[in-house]
Enzyme design. Sequence first.
Site: not given
Length: 383
Positions: A67-68
């Site tokens: 996600h990051e």
Amino acid sequence: MRPTFVLGRIAGVRIGVHWSVLLIFAVIALGLAEGRLPEAHPGHAWPVYWVVGLLTAVVFFVSLLAHELAHAVLARRNGVEVDDIVLWLLGGAARLKAEASNPAAELRIACVGPLVSLVLGALFTLAAWLLDMTSAPGLAVEPVAWLAAINILLAVFNAIPAAPLDGGRLLRAFLWWRTGDRLRATEGATAAGRVFGWSLMVVGLLLFVRGDVGGGLWLAMIGWFLATTATMEGQQAHLRGVLAGVPVRQAMTPDPVTVPVGLAVADFLAGPRYRYRHSAFPVTADGARPVGLMTLERARKVPEDRRHAVTVEQVMMPLSQVTVVGAGDPLADLLPRVRPGAEHRVLVLDEDRLVGIVSASDVSRTVTWLMTSDRGGRGGRGA
């Protein structure tokens, strides 16, 4: 949030882990191994539950990292440099060195994280369905189904339009596009973040009073984090408004005292030019080429009986670990990277020549001067 240790680099982005990750990792593994898994699929030995629980927790954090990392990769593609990614107690954060240049870039950078989590949730859902259709053991289906649900929940929660969540970035992109004013857009997104954070704290306290101690405290802690972070983002946006158009050279200390790379630590500590006023000094080689940063704290950690044999080069922070900027760079873009402490000094270069050094107090002094001057007063009212 500073990392406790660094795992390495992925796609050129440094990946750090804060010690608090161990706490949430243990909570997830314990909840699965001692709760959900044996309740849903009894009859297995406890080591089996713990192996499955630990593996599931690892995959969950890999999902958070994906996600990051999506934010970081898309930020770089849109011309925004990335400091690092830090995984910590409440998830992860990709720390950007600057802001997006326009609403469209902000939108792309913000939406890709929830999109990745949603795609992962869909893939885990498909995997759980296929495992179930092939009559796989329930202990194999259950953790995959849990990963599907948690990734979808992560995507939905992050899409809430409140800073510092990704949805807050989406809200800011929309307000920025509608008003043409990035500062006003940030104020709107951070105000929504504070309201949402306080709302979560109130709900958490109500749950706590009604007997749900763990859930109530967890929800209240998330709310406190969101409200606090949103407030900090609002303050930084105000400072960016004050510092708009101000170059780094206006805040830096010009021509700082430097240390030769081959100087012995004992001579560094005894030298009168290094003993007063400052706690950090640029280290130079070949006369003027900067190669690192030396602090008094690092020098004093060298045992006294070795200080004559150890050189500054052996204990300094290498230039690769020091923040370096140009004299004409916007001072506002430096805000996320300037922190108190000698090791957080910023070196200012003109091509390869050292021309200045910047500390957190230098930035604070510049902000104070601007806010009390005519220019600062106008900036303050506009903010």
